[in-house]
Scaffold this active site. Structure first.
Site, PDB file in Angstrom:
ATOM      1  CD  GLU A  98      35.916  32.024  29.147  1.00 17.34           C
ATOM      2  OE1 GLU A  98      35.107  32.305  30.042  1.00 17.34           O
ATOM      3  OE2 GLU A  98      36.258  30.849  28.886  1.00 17.34           O
ATOM      4  CG  ASP A  99      36.486  33.504  33.215  1.00 16.63           C
ATOM      5  OD1 ASP A  99      36.885  32.979  32.156  1.00 16.63           O
ATOM      6  OD2 ASP A  99      36.337  32.853  34.276  1.00 16.63           O
ATOM      7  CG  ASP A 102      45.599  30.078  32.300  1.00 13.71           C
ATOM      8  OD1 ASP A 102      46.666  30.677  32.178  1.00 13.71           O
ATOM      9  OD2 ASP A 102      45.408  29.209  33.166  1.00 13.71           O
ATOM     10  CG  PHE A 151      44.645  30.938  40.618  1.00 16.75           C
ATOM     11  CD1 PHE A 151      44.256  30.264  39.464  1.00 16.75           C
ATOM     12  CD2 PHE A 151      43.733  31.041  41.662  1.00 16.75           C
ATOM     13  CE1 PHE A 151      43.001  29.696  39.352  1.00 16.75           C
ATOM     14  CE2 PHE A 151      42.469  30.477  41.561  1.00 16.75           C
ATOM     15  CZ  PHE A 151      42.106  29.806  40.406  1.00 16.75           C
ATOM     16  NE  ARG A 164      31.694  30.891  40.749  1.00 15.75           N
ATOM     17  CZ  ARG A 164      32.444  30.340  39.794  1.00 15.75           C
ATOM     18  NH1 ARG A 164      33.075  31.098  38.931  1.00 15.75           N
ATOM     19  NH2 ARG A 164      32.562  29.026  39.706  1.00 15.75           N
TER      20      ARG A 164
HETATM   21  P1  5GP Z   1      42.197  27.927  29.662  1.00 10.68           P
HETATM   22  O1  5GP Z   1      41.430  26.823  29.046  1.00 10.68           O
HETATM   23  O2  5GP Z   1      42.433  29.128  28.780  1.00 10.68           O
HETATM   24  O3  5GP Z   1      43.482  27.428  30.299  1.00 10.68           O
HETATM   25  O4  5GP Z   1      41.394  28.393  30.920  1.00 10.68           O
HETATM   26  C1  5GP Z   1      40.265  29.131  30.846  1.00 10.68           C
HETATM   27  C2  5GP Z   1      39.448  28.995  32.103  1.00 10.68           C
HETATM   28  O5  5GP Z   1      40.252  28.653  33.229  1.00 10.68           O
HETATM   29  C3  5GP Z   1      38.807  30.292  32.437  1.00 10.68           C
HETATM   30  O6  5GP Z   1      37.565  30.403  31.833  1.00 10.68           O
HETATM   31  C4  5GP Z   1      38.743  30.263  33.956  1.00 10.68           C
HETATM   32  O7  5GP Z   1      37.532  29.677  34.355  1.00 10.68           O
HETATM   33  C5  5GP Z   1      39.889  29.388  34.370  1.00 10.68           C
HETATM   34  N1  5GP Z   1      41.066  30.189  34.796  1.00 10.68           N
HETATM   35  C6  5GP Z   1      42.209  30.409  34.120  1.00 10.68           C
HETATM   36  N2  5GP Z   1      43.050  31.202  34.816  1.00 10.68           N
HETATM   37  C7  5GP Z   1      42.417  31.491  35.966  1.00 10.68           C
HETATM   38  C8  5GP Z   1      42.754  32.293  37.104  1.00 10.68           C
HETATM   39  O8  5GP Z   1      43.817  32.924  37.228  1.00 10.68           O
HETATM   40  N3  5GP Z   1      41.813  32.343  38.085  1.00 10.68           N
HETATM   41  C9  5GP Z   1      40.633  31.682  38.029  1.00 10.68           C
HETATM   42  N4  5GP Z   1      39.820  31.823  39.061  1.00 10.68           N
HETATM   43  N5  5GP Z   1      40.272  30.935  36.978  1.00 10.68           N
HETATM   44  C10 5GP Z   1      41.159  30.847  35.954  1.00 10.68           C
END
Ligand code: 5GP
Length: 179
Positions: A98-99, A102, A151, A164
């Site tokens: 996973e990237d 958050d 972000f 990207r």
């Molecule tokens: P979560 O469900 O943990 O809130 O979010 C996970 C997903 O939100 C990540 O896989 C990513 O795609 C997106 N995301 C969360 N934070 C960021 C950020 O700082 N930048 C970007 N580009 N995407 C984010």
């Protein structure tokens, strides 16, 4: 594109060094095991490409696409599978690639969904972790970097499908998403 970046948070060199360390760790931990890397599209595409090339044991790769934030910078908490895995994962060792974690809502959904398919084990490798914004507890097993509550874009991560292809991770100028 570069003019939209406020500052570089992680350079290409820092990312490559850490990804090679994670690859070595994963190679040691999974030696002799049947490992499937599950890339979460699209954000983890660069991490998957580099991490997999730093893993020295045989691996299978599969891909899952899930709904993202769209043109927003906050998670809606609602996750949808847009593209599922090609193959069953029952009795196989699965590593989610996973990237970023958050709120943790996306990974919580994925862990619940993939666990139900009865893998031999299920672990998580994430390049980035933003602990300040966690809404649900998520234990990651391989973690690239902890980052502040900003972000970020680049190295697979987008804003409205852009950025990207940046080779580094940068903080987007707030005026870009507040437009
Ligand atoms: P979560 O469900 O943990 O809130 O979010 C996970 C997903 O939100 C990540 O896989 C990513 O795609 C997106 N995301 C969360 N934070 C960021 C950020 O700082 N930048 C970007 N580009 N995407 C984010």
């Amino acid at each position: 594109m570069l003019e939209d970046i406020d500052r570089v948070l992680l350079t290409e060199e820092q990312i490559q060094k850490r990804v090679s360390e994670l690859g070595a760790e994963i190679s040691r931990d999974y030696a002799g095991k049947d490992l499937v890397l599950v890339c979460i599209l699209k954000g983890a595409l660069c991490f998957m490409a580099d991490l997999s090339r730093n893993i020295t044991i045989p691996v299978d790769m599969d891909f899952m696409a899930i709904s993202s934030y769209g043109a927003s910078t906050k998670s809606s908490g609602e996750v949808r599978i847009l593209q599922d895995l090609d193959a069953p994962i029952a009795n196989r060792h699965v590593l989610i690639v996973e990237d970023i974690v958050d709120s943790g809502l996306t990974l919580k959904y994925l862990v619940d969904n993939l666990s139900a398919r009865r893998p031999a084990s299920l672990k998580i490798a994430t390049l980035l972790d933003k602990p300040a914004r966690r809404l649900v507890p998520i234990a990651t097993d391989y973690n690239g970097f902890q980052i502040p509550d900003e972000f970020v874009v680049g190295y697979g991560l987008d804003y409205a499908e852009k950025y990207r292809n940046l080779p580094f991770i940068g903080i987007l100028k707030p005026e870009i998403y507040k437009k």
